[in-house]
Write a protein that holds these residues in place. Structure first.
Motif, PDB file in Angstrom:
ATOM      1  N   PRO A 128       0.927  -1.122   0.432  1.00 53.65           N
ATOM      2  CA  PRO A 128       0.126   0.297  -0.097  1.00 53.65           C
ATOM      3  C   PRO A 128       0.378   1.431  -0.101  1.00 53.65           C
ATOM      4  CG  PRO A 128      -0.915  -1.505   1.447  1.00 53.65           C
ATOM      5  CD  PRO A 128       0.960  -2.055   1.496  1.00 53.65           C
ATOM      6  N   ARG A 129       0.706   1.669  -0.246  1.00 57.74           N
ATOM      7  CA  ARG A 129       0.886   3.867  -0.593  1.00 57.74           C
ATOM      8  C   ARG A 129       1.440   3.934   0.754  1.00 57.74           C
ATOM      9  NH1 ARG A 129      -2.569   8.014  -2.929  1.00 57.74           N
ATOM     10  NH2 ARG A 129      -3.262   7.870  -0.699  1.00 57.74           N
ATOM     11  N   GLY A 130       2.106   4.680   1.358  1.00 54.86           N
ATOM     12  CA  GLY A 130       2.892   4.839   2.203  1.00 54.86           C
ATOM     13  C   GLY A 130       2.792   4.946   3.110  1.00 54.86           C
ATOM     14  N   THR A 131       3.180   3.210   2.711  1.00 56.28           N
ATOM     15  CA  THR A 131       3.554   2.254   4.478  1.00 56.28           C
ATOM     16  C   THR A 131       5.567   1.809   4.376  1.00 56.28           C
ATOM     17  OG1 THR A 131       2.882   0.348   2.257  1.00 56.28           O
ATOM     18  CG2 THR A 131       1.337   0.904   3.579  1.00 56.28           C
ATOM     19  N   THR A 132       5.562   1.188   5.169  1.00 53.46           N
ATOM     20  CA  THR A 132       6.756   0.699   5.121  1.00 53.46           C
ATOM     21  C   THR A 132       7.449  -0.490   4.173  1.00 53.46           C
ATOM     22  OG1 THR A 132       8.301  -0.441   6.851  1.00 53.46           O
ATOM     23  CG2 THR A 132       6.760  -1.506   7.033  1.00 53.46           C
ATOM     24  N   ARG A 267      -0.009   2.127  17.846  1.00 51.91           N
ATOM     25  CA  ARG A 267      -0.177   2.728  15.559  1.00 51.91           C
ATOM     26  C   ARG A 267      -0.804   1.100  15.277  1.00 51.91           C
ATOM     27  NH1 ARG A 267       4.979   3.420  15.012  1.00 51.91           N
ATOM     28  NH2 ARG A 267       5.605   1.394  14.686  1.00 51.91           N
ATOM     29  N   TRP A 268      -1.219   1.173  14.316  1.00 48.16           N
ATOM     30  CA  TRP A 268      -2.115  -0.517  13.697  1.00 48.16           C
ATOM     31  C   TRP A 268      -0.462  -1.022  12.997  1.00 48.16           C
ATOM     32  CZ3 TRP A 268      -6.046  -2.339  14.064  1.00 48.16           C
ATOM     33  CH2 TRP A 268      -6.213  -3.661  12.663  1.00 48.16           C
ATOM     34  N   PRO A 269      -0.655  -2.025  13.196  1.00 49.79           N
ATOM     35  CA  PRO A 269       0.670  -2.854  12.747  1.00 49.79           C
ATOM     36  C   PRO A 269       1.094  -2.816  11.144  1.00 49.79           C
ATOM     37  CG  PRO A 269      -1.178  -4.229  13.272  1.00 49.79           C
ATOM     38  CD  PRO A 269      -1.183  -3.454  14.023  1.00 49.79           C
ATOM     39  N   ALA A 270       1.942  -2.812  10.398  1.00 49.86           N
ATOM     40  CA  ALA A 270       2.309  -3.015   9.026  1.00 49.86           C
ATOM     41  C   ALA A 270       2.031  -4.381   8.756  1.00 49.86           C
ATOM     42  CB  ALA A 270       3.574  -2.095   8.816  1.00 49.86           C
ATOM     43  N   GLY A 271       0.763  -4.576   7.531  1.00 51.34           N
ATOM     44  CA  GLY A 271       1.075  -5.939   7.235  1.00 51.34           C
ATOM     45  C   GLY A 271       1.129  -7.153   6.581  1.00 51.34           C
ATOM     46  N   PRO A 524      -3.819 -13.461   1.358  1.00 50.01           N
ATOM     47  CA  PRO A 524      -4.736 -12.088   1.982  1.00 50.01           C
ATOM     48  C   PRO A 524      -5.372 -12.763   3.145  1.00 50.01           C
ATOM     49  CG  PRO A 524      -4.197 -11.996  -0.300  1.00 50.01           C
ATOM     50  CD  PRO A 524      -4.060 -13.280  -0.052  1.00 50.01           C
ATOM     51  N   SER A 525      -5.968 -12.110   4.249  1.00 51.53           N
ATOM     52  CA  SER A 525      -6.953 -12.260   4.827  1.00 51.53           C
ATOM     53  C   SER A 525      -7.835 -11.130   5.236  1.00 51.53           C
ATOM     54  CB  SER A 525      -5.988 -12.654   6.468  1.00 51.53           C
ATOM     55  OG  SER A 525      -5.709 -11.933   6.594  1.00 51.53           O
ATOM     56  N   ASP A 526      -8.777 -11.449   5.698  1.00 52.56           N
ATOM     57  CA  ASP A 526      -9.646 -10.365   6.254  1.00 52.56           C
ATOM     58  C   ASP A 526      -9.429  -9.769   7.670  1.00 52.56           C
ATOM     59  OD1 ASP A 526     -11.507 -10.620   4.767  1.00 52.56           O
ATOM     60  OD2 ASP A 526     -12.974 -11.408   5.947  1.00 52.56           O
ATOM     61  N   GLN A 527      -9.436  -8.090   7.445  1.00 52.28           N
ATOM     62  CA  GLN A 527      -8.573  -7.532   8.300  1.00 52.28           C
ATOM     63  C   GLN A 527      -9.725  -6.760   9.444  1.00 52.28           C
ATOM     64  OE1 GLN A 527      -5.350  -7.098   8.916  1.00 52.28           O
ATOM     65  NE2 GLN A 527      -5.262  -8.588   7.330  1.00 52.28           N
ATOM     66  N   VAL A 528      -9.414  -7.710  10.806  1.00 54.14           N
ATOM     67  CA  VAL A 528     -10.388  -7.139  11.717  1.00 54.14           C
ATOM     68  C   VAL A 528     -10.377  -5.895  12.983  1.00 54.14           C
ATOM     69  CG1 VAL A 528     -11.969  -7.834  13.252  1.00 54.14           C
ATOM     70  CG2 VAL A 528     -11.141  -9.134  11.219  1.00 54.14           C
ATOM     71  N   VAL A 529     -11.274  -4.937  13.139  1.00 51.40           N
ATOM     72  CA  VAL A 529     -10.394  -3.721  13.807  1.00 51.40           C
ATOM     73  C   VAL A 529     -11.488  -4.559  15.316  1.00 51.40           C
ATOM     74  CG1 VAL A 529     -10.465  -0.905  14.163  1.00 51.40           C
ATOM     75  CG2 VAL A 529      -9.516  -2.440  11.941  1.00 51.40           C
ATOM     76  N   VAL A 540      -2.373   2.950   6.988  1.00 48.44           N
ATOM     77  CA  VAL A 540      -3.567   1.644   6.304  1.00 48.44           C
ATOM     78  C   VAL A 540      -3.074   0.584   7.066  1.00 48.44           C
ATOM     79  CG1 VAL A 540      -3.103   0.467   4.413  1.00 48.44           C
ATOM     80  CG2 VAL A 540      -1.931   3.012   4.239  1.00 48.44           C
ATOM     81  N   ILE A 541      -5.082  -0.133   6.964  1.00 52.07           N
ATOM     82  CA  ILE A 541      -5.121  -1.203   7.062  1.00 52.07           C
ATOM     83  C   ILE A 541      -6.173  -2.940   5.710  1.00 52.07           C
ATOM     84  CG2 ILE A 541      -7.327  -2.435   8.279  1.00 52.07           C
ATOM     85  CD1 ILE A 541      -7.390   0.267  10.085  1.00 52.07           C
ATOM     86  N   SER A 542      -5.249  -3.007   5.188  1.00 46.17           N
ATOM     87  CA  SER A 542      -5.139  -3.175   3.854  1.00 46.17           C
ATOM     88  C   SER A 542      -5.691  -4.888   3.895  1.00 46.17           C
ATOM     89  CB  SER A 542      -3.612  -2.983   2.695  1.00 46.17           C
ATOM     90  OG  SER A 542      -3.788  -3.685   2.523  1.00 46.17           O
TER      91      SER A 542
END
Length: 634
Positions: A128-132, A267-271, A524-529, A540-542
């Motif tokens: 994703p744009r803007g991520t590590t 912080r939301w962890p990088a995926g 890929p897996s669903d990201q649950v907040v 980003v939550i991707s």
């Protein structure tokens, strides 16, 4: 006693863990880690270091090379136990290094190009744009404008890491107490690399300066003082929670800020793929220092300050230089010793218990000082719009770096040998570790060091004159009629090479050597907040097909090509952040926490925000019912 980096099979004795009883030992589990590489949390801390930057020529041979190297990589347990023994022996010897206690350590990190070559494909597919992930994939040279590597620091001038040079696939670090031991280890590693067609691209040496300069960098100031402590590795002070027990003023940061796969702070962890767990991102920079230029500009600007009666008449070059750094040459903080240097006793930890709460305008420790630019601590003012002051825990702790820097080159001496003259190579090998390149290293460089208005809500501050670009600064006047005196500093630290790399765990190294790491990363897996989660701007939550983020003053959903599929309808420009509330509402908050916009899905305690692999983003009740979705599945 000589320690090699071939891993021991026994667990270090309790005595190797400073200040720990048998009952307390499990409280610091990271000290016993045999999976995290030793330089990340424990630190090699050697007088002699050599970095070998190399590239792979043959994938099969590269894995053979790595298979042998894997068994020789130093672990956190190895290094932590040795460092504890070394520190104890040094205290007994009144500050002298123990001659009979030495070690040679090895560590290895890989660039994105190196992992791609080693795997035969990309290490992860979701970028994703803007991520590590994006920063790592692009590499240091491509991020030059973000971190200020421009003009004479532009990658076109670099010795390594530039796009015009051979690609760097790996960084092999060797560190030793004795120079002869390092040379022997280097010969061995070079021979094995050559045998397996691993070609050396560049070698960078580093050595602790000698005699009265020991522990300093080439400008003559003690380095490596303001290191963060790490929770579960360093002891907490029972009288002062969140701080190191034996190093007053040193905050304990959650290990997830430095080790991938552990929860970061606020912080939301990088995926990142699961195989990257217990690894860390490494930044390597060769920073050339113009020593005569530094002291020449200090002298010129001191004359300007005295002409304007902005400083005491007795102020010296060291006095002014200490203001630019925030510490005296000994490491004593200007905040506590504004008039003269007060060195610490031998073996004592340098003073890191520094507060700027009573110096918000930078009258004692200037706002542009390197100390405040890289770690503002409690010296930030409340927002003009009424928002709360930024607290160290969370927002500032999440920007910290673990630094492992070391000088290179001979000290400057205009009357010395050619290797000591002004044009001889000298500077600092800057090395740091973090779990997120964008949120930590790049943020500090772009938003603090290279920003002319940080800390904001003041008069013009200027860039960090120590490591930043050319800058005008506002020097706080102590005796003159004006509040500040403008000064000009031209750059005297320039970048001569840089690399972004990833330091895998020992488990990951074995899997890489055996070809067991999947190309493209995890499916890929669903990201649950969960409810009650703060959503910070640009995080980003991707789920790969759906990328949910707060950008500008609105939430957006974008696809894997960064095409916008959905945007919230907020028109209020005063957004400071967002929240997915505990009762299932998605809101945008103002600077004081007030709700500026709401999706209107509240009233569902236990609800979750789900960023789905089908591209849809939804809010679901605890029973699984959908109360809202973005209708962006594709």
């Amino acid at each position: 006693m000589v320690h090699s980096s071939t891993r021991p099979t026994s667990t270090p004795a309790t005595a190797d863990i400073p200040g720990q009883s048998t009952a307390a030992q499990p409280a610091l589990p990271l000290r016993l880690s045999t999976d995290i590489q030793g330089d990340v949390l424990a630190g090699f801390k050697k007088d002699h270091v050599q970095l070998i930057l190399a590239k792979f020529k043959d994938r099969r041979r590269a894995r053979i090379w790595l298979r042998r190297l894997h068994e020789r990589i130093a672990t956190t347990r190895d290094v932590a136990a040795f460092n504890a023994d070394f520190s104890r022996a040094r205290r007994y010897a009144a500050g002298e290094d123990p001659a009979d206690l030495t070690a040679v350590w090895r560590g290895v990190a890989f660039t994105y190009a190196g992992l791609t070559e080693l795997l035969g494909g990309a290490p992860f597919s979701d970028i994703p744009r803007g991520t590590t992930q994006e920063a790592f994939a692009q590499g240091a040279a491509s991020r030059k404008e973000i971190v200020g590597d421009l003009d004479d620091s532009d990658p076109e001038h670099w010795l390594f890491g530039g796009e015009h040079q051979h690609p760097v696939h790996l960084v092999l670090t060797l560190a030793a107490d004795r120079h002869a031991d390092l040379q022997a280890a280097l010969e061995e590693e070079r021979a094995w690399m050559a045998a397996q067609h691993v070609a050396v691209v560049f070698e960078q040496e580093g050595n602790t300066l000698k005699d009265h300069l020991r522990g300093t960098e080439h400008f003559g100031f003690k380095d490596g003082i303001s290191q963060p402590g790490v929770r579960d590795f360093d002891e907490e002070d029972p009288e002062r929670p969140d701080y190191h027990r034996t190093k007053p003023g040193t905050r304990l940061i959650t290990p997830g800020e430095f080790v991938v796969g552990m929860p970061p702070d606020h912080r939301w962890p990088a995926g990142l793929p699961g195989w990257m767990r217990n690894g860390s991102f490494q930044v390597v920079r060769r920073l050339a220092q113009d020593v005569p230029g530094w002291w020449g500009q200090i002298e010129q600007n001191l004359e300007v300050l005295k002409e304007h009666e902005a400083v005491p008449e007795e102020a010296t070059k060291e006095w002014l230089a200490s203001r630019l750094i925030g510490r005296w040459p000994s490491g004593a903080p200007v905040a506590k010793c504004p008039d003269t240097d007060v060195p610490t006793p031998p073996c004592a930890d340098s003073d890191n218990d520094v507060s700027f709460a009573d110096d918000l305008e930078g009258r004692v420790t200037p706002l542009f000082s390197h100390l405040r630019k890289t770690n503002p601590r409690d010296g930030l003012k409340p927002r003009r719009d009424g928002g709360p002051i930024v607290e160290e825990k969370g927002m500032l702790d999440g920007r910290r770096l673990i630094r492992r820097s070391i000088p290179y080159g001979r000290p400057y001496d205009p009357q010395g040998t050619p290797a000591q003259r002004a044009d001889a190579p000298r500077g600092l090998v800057f090395i740091c570790y973090q779990s997120d390149l964008v949120a930590q290293y790049e943020f500090v460089q772009a938003s603090w060091v290279d920003a002319e208005n940080f800390p904001d809500r003041r008069d013009v501050v200027g860039r960090d004159p120590l490591i930043g670009r050319d800058t005008d600064i506002s020097f706080p006047s102590r005796t003159g009629e004006t509040a500040v005196c403008p000064l000009r500093f031209e750059r005297f630290v320039r970048t001569e090479g840089a690399v972004y790399a990833f330091t895998p765990s020992l488990t990951a190294l074995r899997r890489l050597a055996e070809g067991e790491v999947p190309i493209g990363g995890d499916p890929p897996s669903d990201q649950v907040v969960a409810g009650g989660t703060a959503l910070r701007r640009f995080e980003v939550i991707s789920s790969h097909k759906a990328r949910f983020r707060l950008e500008g003053n609105n939430y957006t959903v974008r696809d894997e090509n960064e095409q916008q599929l959905w945007i919230s309808d907020n028109t209020n420009p005063a957004v400071a952040g967002g929240t997915f509330t505990e009762d299932g509402d998605l809101v945008l908050n103002g600077p004081t926490g007030d709700v500026l916009w709401s999706l209107g899905t509240g009233g569902h305690p236990g609800a979750t925000l789900v960023v789905g692999t089908d591209g849809d983003v939804s809010i679901r009740t605890a029973d699984g019912d959908t109360v809202w979705h973005s209708d962006t599945a594709h």
